[in-house]
Design an enzyme around this catalytic site. Structure first.
Site, PDB file in Angstrom:
ATOM      1  CG  HIS A  44      16.160  55.552  54.934  1.00 46.20           C
ATOM      2  ND1 HIS A  44      15.848  54.338  55.124  1.00 46.20           N
ATOM      3  CD2 HIS A  44      17.227  55.750  54.032  1.00 46.20           C
ATOM      4  CE1 HIS A  44      16.529  53.607  54.265  1.00 46.20           C
ATOM      5  NE2 HIS A  44      17.348  54.492  53.801  1.00 46.20           N
ATOM      6  CB  THR A  47      10.580  63.206  49.781  1.00 43.50           C
ATOM      7  OG1 THR A  47      11.847  62.893  49.086  1.00 43.50           O
ATOM      8  CG2 THR A  47      10.943  64.482  50.092  1.00 43.50           C
ATOM      9  NE  ARG A  48       9.386  56.253  51.329  1.00 38.80           N
ATOM     10  CZ  ARG A  48      10.609  56.388  51.470  1.00 38.80           C
ATOM     11  NH1 ARG A  48      11.284  57.556  51.212  1.00 38.80           N
ATOM     12  NH2 ARG A  48      11.475  55.421  52.149  1.00 38.80           N
ATOM     13  CE  LYS A 263      14.312  60.492  47.477  1.00 35.90           C
ATOM     14  NZ  LYS A 263      13.410  60.496  48.849  1.00 35.90           N
ATOM     15  CG  HIS A 267       9.196  51.468  41.311  1.00 36.72           C
ATOM     16  ND1 HIS A 267       8.711  51.780  42.533  1.00 36.72           N
ATOM     17  CD2 HIS A 267       8.096  50.888  40.717  1.00 36.72           C
ATOM     18  CE1 HIS A 267       7.647  50.802  42.876  1.00 36.72           C
ATOM     19  NE2 HIS A 267       7.310  50.394  41.843  1.00 36.72           N
ATOM     20  CB  CYS A 312      16.023  52.462  50.666  1.00 29.97           C
ATOM     21  SG  CYS A 312      14.275  52.626  51.777  1.00 29.97           S
ATOM     22  CE  LYS A 345       1.495  56.587  46.419  1.00 33.59           C
ATOM     23  NZ  LYS A 345       2.416  55.400  46.631  1.00 33.59           N
TER      24      LYS A 345
HETATM   25  C1  LIG Z   1      13.791  54.471  48.129  1.00 27.51           C
HETATM   26  C2  LIG Z   1      12.181  54.146  48.331  1.00 27.51           C
HETATM   27  C3  LIG Z   1      11.684  55.234  47.836  1.00 27.51           C
HETATM   28  C4  LIG Z   1      10.012  54.994  48.184  1.00 27.51           C
HETATM   29  N1  LIG Z   1       9.331  55.768  47.777  1.00 27.51           N
HETATM   30  C5  LIG Z   1       7.819  55.933  48.167  1.00 27.51           C
HETATM   31  C6  LIG Z   1       7.070  56.669  47.482  1.00 27.51           C
HETATM   32  O1  LIG Z   1       7.358  57.739  46.804  1.00 27.51           O
HETATM   33  N2  LIG Z   1       5.570  56.541  47.866  1.00 27.51           N
HETATM   34  C7  LIG Z   1       5.086  55.741  48.539  1.00 27.51           C
HETATM   35  O2  LIG Z   1       4.132  55.673  48.872  1.00 27.51           O
HETATM   36  N3  LIG Z   1       6.050  54.669  49.173  1.00 27.51           N
HETATM   37  C8  LIG Z   1       7.208  54.680  48.749  1.00 27.51           C
HETATM   38  N4  LIG Z   1       8.155  53.663  49.183  1.00 27.51           N
HETATM   39  C9  LIG Z   1       7.561  52.434  49.820  1.00 27.51           C
HETATM   40  C10 LIG Z   1       7.464  52.846  51.058  1.00 27.51           C
HETATM   41  O3  LIG Z   1       8.333  53.728  51.834  1.00 27.51           O
HETATM   42  C11 LIG Z   1       7.352  51.392  52.062  1.00 27.51           C
HETATM   43  O4  LIG Z   1       6.392  50.624  51.387  1.00 27.51           O
HETATM   44  C12 LIG Z   1       7.037  51.823  53.473  1.00 27.51           C
HETATM   45  O5  LIG Z   1       7.868  52.516  54.100  1.00 27.51           O
HETATM   46  C13 LIG Z   1       6.930  50.179  54.055  1.00 27.51           C
HETATM   47  O6  LIG Z   1       6.529  50.371  55.447  1.00 27.51           O
HETATM   48  P1  LIG Z   1       6.699  49.088  56.401  1.00 27.51           P
HETATM   49  O7  LIG Z   1       6.098  49.658  57.732  1.00 27.51           O
HETATM   50  O8  LIG Z   1       6.452  47.767  55.789  1.00 27.51           O
HETATM   51  O9  LIG Z   1       8.327  49.001  56.898  1.00 27.51           O
HETATM   52  P2  LIG Z   1       9.397  49.887  57.733  1.00 27.51           P
HETATM   53  O10 LIG Z   1       8.898  51.324  57.565  1.00 27.51           O
HETATM   54  O11 LIG Z   1      10.905  49.616  57.303  1.00 27.51           O
HETATM   55  O12 LIG Z   1       9.002  49.399  59.205  1.00 27.51           O
HETATM   56  C14 LIG Z   1       9.445  48.092  59.405  1.00 27.51           C
HETATM   57  C15 LIG Z   1       9.743  48.360  60.814  1.00 27.51           C
HETATM   58  O13 LIG Z   1       9.681  47.111  61.496  1.00 27.51           O
HETATM   59  C16 LIG Z   1      11.076  47.046  62.348  1.00 27.51           C
HETATM   60  N5  LIG Z   1      11.368  45.607  62.610  1.00 27.51           N
HETATM   61  C17 LIG Z   1      12.035  44.668  61.714  1.00 27.51           C
HETATM   62  N6  LIG Z   1      11.845  43.478  62.378  1.00 27.51           N
HETATM   63  C18 LIG Z   1      11.664  43.589  63.824  1.00 27.51           C
HETATM   64  C19 LIG Z   1      11.821  42.675  64.537  1.00 27.51           C
HETATM   65  N7  LIG Z   1      12.087  41.525  64.393  1.00 27.51           N
HETATM   66  N8  LIG Z   1      11.251  43.117  65.849  1.00 27.51           N
HETATM   67  C20 LIG Z   1      11.086  44.427  65.940  1.00 27.51           C
HETATM   68  N9  LIG Z   1      11.077  45.351  65.017  1.00 27.51           N
HETATM   69  C21 LIG Z   1      11.357  44.825  63.614  1.00 27.51           C
HETATM   70  C22 LIG Z   1      12.157  47.773  61.562  1.00 27.51           C
HETATM   71  O14 LIG Z   1      12.997  48.219  62.494  1.00 27.51           O
HETATM   72  C23 LIG Z   1      11.295  48.854  61.034  1.00 27.51           C
HETATM   73  O15 LIG Z   1      11.352  50.144  61.927  1.00 27.51           O
HETATM   74  C24 LIG Z   1       9.588  54.014  48.933  1.00 27.51           C
HETATM   75  C25 LIG Z   1      10.375  52.917  49.512  1.00 27.51           C
HETATM   76  C26 LIG Z   1      11.799  53.121  49.213  1.00 27.51           C
HETATM   77  C27 LIG Z   1      12.854  52.332  49.731  1.00 27.51           C
END
Ligand SMILES: Cc1cc2nc3c(=O)[nH]c(=O)nc-3n(C[C@H](O)[C@H](O)[C@H](O)COP(=O)(O)OP(=O)(O)OC[C@H]3O[C@@H](n4cnc5c(N)ncnc54)[C@H](O)[C@@H]3O)c2cc1C
Length: 381
Positions: A44, A47-48, A263, A267, A312, A345
């Site tokens: 959330h 932006t990324r 924003k 990191h 986050c 990304k």
């Molecule tokens: C503040 C912040 C800034 C960032 N900036 C950047 C950036 O500029 N550029 C970039 O490339 N990356 C950035 N990132 C990193 C990037 O956002 C994350 O690496 C990426 O979103 C991780 O994706 P994910 O699918 O692993 O996790 P998520 O997107 O969190 O997805 C995991 C999902 O699993 C679900 N889940 C968990 N447990 C269960 C369960 N037991 N049963 C069912 N569902 C479950 C959750 O509800 C969630 O929807 C940033 C992250 C943050 C926090």
């Protein structure tokens, strides 16, 4: 209730995987503990940054370039604004590995990159103030992804292609058998599938323990904030997104997009957390506000006033490289975890890779840097 594939966690990586699987004709079920996009995980905050000349390592560039192409396709298919070409500047001392890797990546893959002195940066962007020892590596073709729109777009397309999404449906047990995997949810539902993808973000480590995999995944609390600034200097058409690798800290940020304000986030650092426990709100930990103010005072010193901040989660691995692999003992279970604060990304390309691993048993992209094998204690719970 039998599916070809079940995706556990339909966030950044899982939703994209669900799209590619459903496109390939697989009967796909996406299970998520919440209703993505949502603000409980790691995706959330509007932006990324997406950049291709990659400071974290040249080996990431092919994945970044594939992701770029797939984000473009997503925008064309849905008509949504997915990407803003603001350009991204990577700032740091010229001798640090991150800056050297940015330059090396650009050279190796022939990416446009302007390597600028501090004086040149300060002249081009009057909102910046770099000291003499810093370089600015400006990549004009990179920019910003609208994170929630990306996930909404993949969700819509996956459903249109026949995927089922079950929201507010937390998976509590994963039971692999010889011919199928059985999945149990908190609300009492039971599903089976030929194959499973585990893309549960900060919760992935807990699920993987049930599968005899103890991976070094460490969820941490992160904060970021928006600042009221003079739009003349910091608006999205005139100011780039940025990363700053400083001697003791790393910051990143975005121009004021749609007038929302500048924003900024830090990191590095952050406290270990249990993703199931409420996080302390922005401002409740010493340093949340002070760090960001200090960074702006030094490097973007024009008038700025804090509007509000948010929290986050990152899920860190020890080497800050991702985990994208199949389970060592169950080749029908693919895993995407540990994106260490820089994964979004790549989500489009990671979704495609996960789908390929399940449907074809291989991917054309080199994912060896993201293998589980690199951790020596795997399997010893
Ligand atoms: C503040 C912040 C800034 C960032 N900036 C950047 C950036 O500029 N550029 C970039 O490339 N990356 C950035 N990132 C990193 C990037 O956002 C994350 O690496 C990426 O979103 C991780 O994706 P994910 O699918 O692993 O996790 P998520 O997107 O969190 O997805 C995991 C999902 O699993 C679900 N889940 C968990 N447990 C269960 C369960 N037991 N049963 C069912 N569902 C479950 C959750 O509800 C969630 O929807 C940033 C992250 C943050 C926090």
């Amino acid at each position: 209730m039998h599916y070809d594939v079940i995706v556990i966690g339909a966030g950044s990586m899982g939703m994209a995987a669900g799209y590619f699987l459903s496109q390939s004709g697989k009967k796909t079920l996406l299970l998520d503990a919440f209703n993505p996009p949502h603000d409980k995980g790691s995706h959330h905050g509007e932006t990324r940054i997406i950049r291709y000349a990659y400071g974290e390592g040249v080996e990431y560039v092919p994945l970044a370039l594939r992701a770029r192409d797939l984000w473009q396709e997503l925008a064309q298919q849905t008509g949504k604004e997915i990407f803003l070409q603001t350009g991204v500047i990577n700032v740091g001392d010229k001798n640090i590995p991150f800056i050297k890797n940015v330059i090396k990546s650009a050279e190796k893959f022939d990416l446009p990159l302007e390597v600028m002195t501090a004086t040149e940066v300060n002249e081009k962007w009057e909102g910046m103030q770099l000291p003499d020892n810093y370089l600015g590596c400006f990549e004009p073709t990179s920019g910003v992804l609208r994170v929630e729109s990306c996930i909404e777009a993949y969700r819509e397309l996956a459903i249109n292609a026949g995927a089922t999404i079950r929201t507010n449906s937390r998976v509590i047990k994963v039971d692999p058998q010889t011919d199928k995997v059985t999945i149990y949810t908190e609300d009492g539902a039971i599903f089976t599938a030929d194959s499973v993808i585990i893309s549960a973000g900060a919760w992935a480590g807990e699920i993987l323990k049930q599968l005899d995999l103890k991976l070094p995944l460490n969820p941490i609390r992160k904060t970021f904030a928006w600042y009221d600034v003079d739009e003349k200097y910091y608006n999205q058409n005139d100011f780039p997104a940025f990363t700053f690798e400083l001697a003791e800290s790393i910051y990143y940020g975005f121009p004021s997009i749609d007038g929302a304000g500048l924003k900024v986030g830090r990191h590095d650092g952050g406290d270990n957390i249990n993703p199931d426990e409420d996080k302390l709100a922005f401002g409740d930990v010493v340093g949340d506000v002070e760090n960001l103010n200090g960074f702006l005072d030094e490097f973007m010193p024009r008038e700025h006033e804090l509007k509000f901040g948010k929290t986050c989660m990152y899920t860190m691995t020890p080497d800050e490289d991702f985990i994208i692999d199949v389970h060592p003992k169950h080749n029908n279970i693919a895993i995407a975890a540990g994106f260490s604060g820089h994964g979004f990304k790549f989500a489009s390309a990671v979704g495609e890779v996960l789908s390929d691993l399940i449907t074809k048993g291989f991917t054309d992209l080199d994912i060896t840097p993201f293998s589980i094998k690199r951790f020596s204690n795997v399997g010893k719970i």
